[in-house]
Scaffold this active site. Structure first.
Site, PDB file in Angstrom:
ATOM      1  N   HIS A 264     -20.519  -5.211  35.079  1.00 16.36           N
ATOM      2  CA  HIS A 264     -20.490  -5.124  33.620  1.00 16.36           C
ATOM      3  C   HIS A 264     -20.262  -3.687  33.189  1.00 16.36           C
ATOM      4  O   HIS A 264     -20.450  -2.763  33.973  1.00 16.36           O
ATOM      5  CB  HIS A 264     -21.813  -5.634  33.037  1.00 16.36           C
ATOM      6  CG  HIS A 264     -23.020  -5.080  33.752  1.00 16.36           C
ATOM      7  ND1 HIS A 264     -23.661  -5.760  34.765  1.00 16.36           N
ATOM      8  CD2 HIS A 264     -23.673  -3.896  33.633  1.00 16.36           C
ATOM      9  CE1 HIS A 264     -24.662  -5.030  35.231  1.00 16.36           C
ATOM     10  NE2 HIS A 264     -24.693  -3.890  34.570  1.00 16.36           N
TER      11      HIS A 264
ATOM     12  N   ARG B 237     -23.388   2.150  45.825  1.00 18.80           N
ATOM     13  CA  ARG B 237     -24.354   1.049  45.727  1.00 18.80           C
ATOM     14  C   ARG B 237     -23.744   0.015  44.794  1.00 18.80           C
ATOM     15  O   ARG B 237     -23.591   0.265  43.592  1.00 18.80           O
ATOM     16  CB  ARG B 237     -25.675   1.558  45.176  1.00 18.80           C
ATOM     17  CG  ARG B 237     -26.686   0.461  44.856  1.00 18.80           C
ATOM     18  CD  ARG B 237     -27.819   1.063  44.060  1.00 18.80           C
ATOM     19  NE  ARG B 237     -28.849   0.126  43.692  1.00 18.80           N
ATOM     20  CZ  ARG B 237     -28.809  -0.683  42.636  1.00 18.80           C
ATOM     21  NH1 ARG B 237     -27.748  -0.722  41.847  1.00 18.80           N
ATOM     22  NH2 ARG B 237     -29.820  -1.472  42.361  1.00 18.80           N
TER      23      ARG B 237
ATOM     24  N   HIS C  25     -36.365   1.150  42.046  1.00 26.30           N
ATOM     25  CA  HIS C  25     -36.544   1.392  40.605  1.00 26.30           C
ATOM     26  C   HIS C  25     -36.678   0.067  39.848  1.00 26.30           C
ATOM     27  O   HIS C  25     -36.974   0.063  38.667  1.00 26.30           O
ATOM     28  CB  HIS C  25     -35.372   2.198  40.063  1.00 26.30           C
ATOM     29  CG  HIS C  25     -34.107   1.402  39.972  1.00 26.30           C
ATOM     30  ND1 HIS C  25     -33.406   0.999  41.080  1.00 26.30           N
ATOM     31  CD2 HIS C  25     -33.441   0.892  38.910  1.00 26.30           C
ATOM     32  CE1 HIS C  25     -32.366   0.284  40.699  1.00 26.30           C
ATOM     33  NE2 HIS C  25     -32.360   0.208  39.388  1.00 26.30           N
ATOM     34  N   ASP C  26     -36.406  -1.042  40.551  1.00 25.07           N
ATOM     35  CA  ASP C  26     -36.509  -2.357  39.911  1.00 25.07           C
ATOM     36  C   ASP C  26     -37.850  -3.015  40.223  1.00 25.07           C
ATOM     37  O   ASP C  26     -38.629  -2.524  41.036  1.00 25.07           O
ATOM     38  CB  ASP C  26     -35.366  -3.258  40.386  1.00 25.07           C
ATOM     39  CG  ASP C  26     -34.070  -2.963  39.639  1.00 25.07           C
ATOM     40  OD1 ASP C  26     -34.145  -2.522  38.472  1.00 25.07           O
ATOM     41  OD2 ASP C  26     -32.997  -3.183  40.216  1.00 25.07           O
TER      42      ASP C  26
ATOM     43  N   GLN D 227     -24.860  -5.087  27.832  1.00 24.27           N
ATOM     44  CA  GLN D 227     -24.137  -5.009  29.110  1.00 24.27           C
ATOM     45  C   GLN D 227     -23.239  -6.236  29.214  1.00 24.27           C
ATOM     46  O   GLN D 227     -23.724  -7.352  29.409  1.00 24.27           O
ATOM     47  CB  GLN D 227     -25.129  -4.985  30.283  1.00 24.27           C
ATOM     48  CG  GLN D 227     -25.878  -3.668  30.402  1.00 24.27           C
ATOM     49  CD  GLN D 227     -27.124  -3.779  31.266  1.00 24.27           C
ATOM     50  OE1 GLN D 227     -27.993  -4.612  31.033  1.00 24.27           O
ATOM     51  NE2 GLN D 227     -27.236  -2.921  32.266  1.00 24.27           N
TER      52      GLN D 227
ATOM     53  N   ASP E 259     -23.687  -2.626  42.523  1.00 23.65           N
ATOM     54  CA  ASP E 259     -24.739  -3.165  41.663  1.00 23.65           C
ATOM     55  C   ASP E 259     -24.497  -4.641  41.343  1.00 23.65           C
ATOM     56  O   ASP E 259     -23.381  -5.035  41.013  1.00 23.65           O
ATOM     57  CB  ASP E 259     -24.747  -2.356  40.358  1.00 23.65           C
ATOM     58  CG  ASP E 259     -25.882  -2.748  39.438  1.00 23.65           C
ATOM     59  OD1 ASP E 259     -27.041  -2.588  39.842  1.00 23.65           O
ATOM     60  OD2 ASP E 259     -25.606  -3.225  38.314  1.00 23.65           O
TER      61      ASP E 259
ATOM     62  N   GLU F 195     -26.346  -4.709  46.620  1.00 26.58           N
ATOM     63  CA  GLU F 195     -27.597  -4.950  45.898  1.00 26.58           C
ATOM     64  C   GLU F 195     -27.628  -6.427  45.523  1.00 26.58           C
ATOM     65  O   GLU F 195     -27.189  -6.827  44.459  1.00 26.58           O
ATOM     66  CB  GLU F 195     -27.718  -4.082  44.645  1.00 26.58           C
ATOM     67  CG  GLU F 195     -29.106  -4.132  44.028  1.00 26.58           C
ATOM     68  CD  GLU F 195     -29.205  -4.790  42.642  1.00 26.58           C
ATOM     69  OE1 GLU F 195     -30.320  -5.102  42.213  1.00 26.58           O
ATOM     70  OE2 GLU F 195     -28.170  -5.004  41.985  1.00 26.58           O
TER      71      GLU F 195
ATOM     72  N   ARG G 281     -40.245  -1.994  33.841  1.00 27.38           N
ATOM     73  CA  ARG G 281     -39.864  -1.254  35.050  1.00 27.38           C
ATOM     74  C   ARG G 281     -40.077   0.249  34.878  1.00 27.38           C
ATOM     75  O   ARG G 281     -40.183   0.980  35.859  1.00 27.38           O
ATOM     76  CB  ARG G 281     -38.404  -1.549  35.411  1.00 27.38           C
ATOM     77  CG  ARG G 281     -38.203  -2.976  35.907  1.00 27.38           C
ATOM     78  CD  ARG G 281     -36.739  -3.285  36.116  1.00 27.38           C
ATOM     79  NE  ARG G 281     -35.999  -3.206  34.865  1.00 27.38           N
ATOM     80  CZ  ARG G 281     -34.674  -3.274  34.775  1.00 27.38           C
ATOM     81  NH1 ARG G 281     -33.942  -3.410  35.858  1.00 27.38           N
ATOM     82  NH2 ARG G 281     -34.076  -3.205  33.595  1.00 27.38           N
TER      83      ARG G 281
ATOM     84  N   ASP H 239     -30.548   0.521  29.769  1.00 32.13           N
ATOM     85  CA  ASP H 239     -30.982  -0.071  31.036  1.00 32.13           C
ATOM     86  C   ASP H 239     -31.006   0.998  32.132  1.00 32.13           C
ATOM     87  O   ASP H 239     -30.478   0.805  33.223  1.00 32.13           O
ATOM     88  CB  ASP H 239     -30.068  -1.250  31.424  1.00 32.13           C
ATOM     89  CG  ASP H 239     -30.615  -2.025  32.629  1.00 32.13           C
ATOM     90  OD1 ASP H 239     -31.820  -1.889  32.927  1.00 32.13           O
ATOM     91  OD2 ASP H 239     -29.831  -2.760  33.262  1.00 32.13           O
TER      92      ASP H 239
END
Ligand code: GLC
Ligand code: GLC
Length: 648
Positions: free
Chosen positions: A197, A298, A406-407, A268, A300, A342, A523, A154
């Protein structure tokens, strides 16, 4: 020592209970605190922030018998970490304490990239520092660069060790060194804290899979499908291409019947924060990263960190409590570290993560999505509404404004807001998905659908900024659209964040699905390698790259020179033209009036509309004087930043 719990002390206010616990924990641990001036500094921070941490910790773990032991362990962890915190970072802590709002300055400019894809690794990133300075970066987010499973990981968001850098990218020593070097150049290092995770190859996960009860408790592991099915009645499917629901099998083998929570990819595994050992273990990893010189973490996937049966298991109150508790840990042991949230969710929820004691920074996914919405519809009405009603933030916090990351792009606007403008949210999302995946006739966009879920009709969009705005097919108008999109992110207030490569108009990666490690995850279409040739042309003003780069760097320069762009304050401005977005950034006696034309045709804002300002005004880009009585003409997809004086 006997256990006492803070609850149930009749007559004591929660604050006094926290004081009692603070005193008690101090007494139990003080002999193991650092000594001398270090110890005094620690004691000062402890007294200031620990009572609050106590209350937060009690909200999640307060009924446990071992509450005080858990809290004591946490204090020892913070004390050790403070004692080891490098002197240069302590100096930074002191500087930030003098200037706590440093990140709200108009000097801020962020860039984000994958260290390996952009520069081949940490060494390559160092070599890019002169370029980062040319661009004016003050904030560099390197996406996950830790040890992760071979093949699909990922994009590194499946972390196998927070202590080891992926050897293909570099080493922890190089990372710390890079952090220092960036800081010398005025650039803050930003890394992800992937704390919802770990990968299934993390040592904790391996031990859980092997059946060690202490580590099984680190995750949400169930002996069969019974409880998972109960949870899945109310949870959302995030990566339905990978697996339905929220759980996967612990092992591929038939003889292991266990299921484990995996919100994202099956490799994950979601951490179980009902277990205080998990909080402590992750606090330790967090402080380790802080000690490497990371200035912004950041955070997540914040929305997913707490689960409760019968709920969507997103943005539950405890998620906020945990974030505040992590924040308090930083205030005590790594005070200059900031959090960026995020949360790519409903705007009401996004806002709840933003406060000085929780996340000081947050992505602005609503403004991001609605900029794309306005590009497609040519009418910025939803965006104007969002700026008027959802832009304000508490003091000491800031947005991170991005055109894309990036998503995928998800349409996270509020259906209720849309309904007030006569827009049906469901239908509109379908239109936007069709538009950006090029299925809508006449669309300029070259995008790819992501996680299309036939069962729910859900779908998100992938593509680079340039490709989604049609650069390959129609370069002329696309360049203007690209600059327009960036002008919004640069001017509404907060830290503008560039996906590096976008500033030279990088297109989609046509080979994105050839790499098996990318697992068919669309992505990757918008995560190409560094576009060396595009960069080489960035100073050629006759090239597309040069026009985009020149336009963006000019915006950065203007923004830096105008005090009105400090902070987050914004007032709407009705341009009385359905295609033109207006807003004002107030200064002391002046405002910067921003006007942005989303239509394919020139648009006019009349002198009468501008009559609330004195006639003499300055176009900040061209440096030319304007007479507002004549109105302002905006080219198709043109924008203007105008310094004006409101009439009293
Ligand atoms: C965040 C990341 C995304 C990742 C997910 C799981 O949303 O931005 O790339 O897939 O978390 O870690
Ligand atoms: C976040 C968002 C989701 C996004 C995912 C990663 O969880 O909610 O929309 O797709 O991260 O892609």
């Amino acid at each position: 020592m006997p256990h006492t719990t803070p609850s149930g002390m009749p007559g004591l206010s929660p604050e006094n209970q926290a004081r009692v616990v603070t005193a008690c924990v101090r007494q139990r641990t003080e002999d193991r605190w650092p000594t001398g001036p270090e110890g005094e500094q620690f004691a000062r921070r402890f007294e200031e922030h620990f009572p609050a941490l106590t209350l937060l910790f009690a909200e999640v773990y307060g009924t446990r018998e071992d509450f005080l032991d858990q809290l004591g362990e946490l204090v020892l962890l913070m004390a050790r970490s403070w004692a080891r915190r490098p002197a240069d970072l302590k100096a930074l802590d002191a500087r930030r304490e003098e200037d706590p709002a440093w990140f709200t300055s108009r000097q801020m400019l962020g860039g984000v990239c994958y260290a390996d894809r952009y520069a081949g690794g940490l060494q390559g990133i160092r070599e890019q520092i002169p370029y980062f300075r040319e661009l004016g970066l003050t904030y560099l987010h390197l996406m996950p660069l830790f040890e992760a499973p071979e093949g699909n990981s990922d994009g590194g968001y499946a972390v196998s060790s927070y202590r080891r850098v992926d050897p293909r990218i570099g080493t922890m020593e190089e990372l710390a060194e890079l952090g220092r070097e960036l800081r010398e150049h005025g650039i803050s290092l930003v890394l992800d804290f992937v704390f919802n995770h770990t990968s299934n190859e993390h040592e904790w996960a391996r031990r859980a899979a092997a059946g060690e009860p202490a580590y099984e408790d680190y995750y949400w592991i169930f002996p069969d499908r019974t409880v998972p099915e109960q949870f899945e009645r109310t949870t959302r499917e995030i990566f339905p291409d990978d697996h339905p629901g929220s759980f996967t099998r612990v092992a591929a083998t038939e003889d292991d019947p266990r299921w484990v929570w995996s919100t994202f990819y099956s490799f994950q595994w979601d951490l179980n924060y009902t277990n205080p050992a998990v909080f402590r273990a992750m606090a330790e990893e967090m402080l380790f990263l802080a000690a490497q010189g990371v200035e912004v973490l950041r955070m997540d996937a914040v929305a997913f960190i707490w689960k409760q049966l019968g709920t969507a298991c997103e943005s539950l109150p405890q998620a906020h409590v945990l974030l505040r508790a992590f924040n308090a840990v930083c205030r005590i042991a790594a005070p200059s570290v900031l959090f960026k949230s995020e949360a790519i969710v409903h705007p009401d929820e996004v806002a709840r993560y933003i406060e000085p004691g929780q996340c000081q920074l947050s992505y602005n996914p609503l403004q991001m999505a609605l900029t794309w919405e306005a590009m497609a519809t040519r009418e910025p009405t939803l965006l104007a509404q969002a700026l008027a009603e959802r832009h304000a933030l508490p003091p000491g916090t800031a947005w991170v404004d991005y055109v894309r990351g990036h998503d995928d792009i998800g349409w996270t606007f509020s259906d209720e807001d849309a309904a007030r403008l006569g827009i049906d949210g469901h239908d509109h999302r379908r239109f936007l998905n069709a538009f950006y995946t090029g299925r809508f006739p006449g669309s300029f966009a070259d995008g790819v659908a992501f996680q299309e879920n036939p069962r729910t009709g859900d779908c998100r969009v992938c593509g680079t900024t340039a490709s989604l705005l049609g650069l390959a097919a129609e370069p002329g108008p696309a360049v203007d659209r690209i600059l327009l999109a960036h002008s919004v992110a640069m001017s509404t207030g907060g830290v503008p964040l560039l996906y590096l490569g976008d500033e030279v108009g990088q297109l989609n990666d046509p080979d994105w699905d050839r790499d098996p490690a990318h697992g068919g995850d669309a992505r990757w279409v918008h995560r190409p390698l560094r576009p060396a040739e595009g960069y080489a042309r960035r100073h050629d003003l006759f090239s597309v790259e040069g026009r985009i780069f020149g336009g963006i760097t000019r915006m950065v320069e203007v923004r830096r020179q105008c005090p009105e762009f400090d902070g987050n304050a914004l007032e709407p401005f009705d341009a009385r033209n359905p295609h033109v977005l207006g807003y004002q950034r107030p200064g002391t006696n002046t405002v910067v009036l921003c006007l942005a034309n989303f239509s394919d045709w020139s648009q006019f804002v009349t002198g009468e509309t501008l009559s609330g300002f004195l006639p003499e005004a300055l176009d900040l880009h061209g440096g030319t004087e304007l007479d507002l009585r004549h109105g302002i003409l905006l080219e198709s997809h043109g924008f203007r930043w105008v310094r004006a004086v409101p009439r009293r």
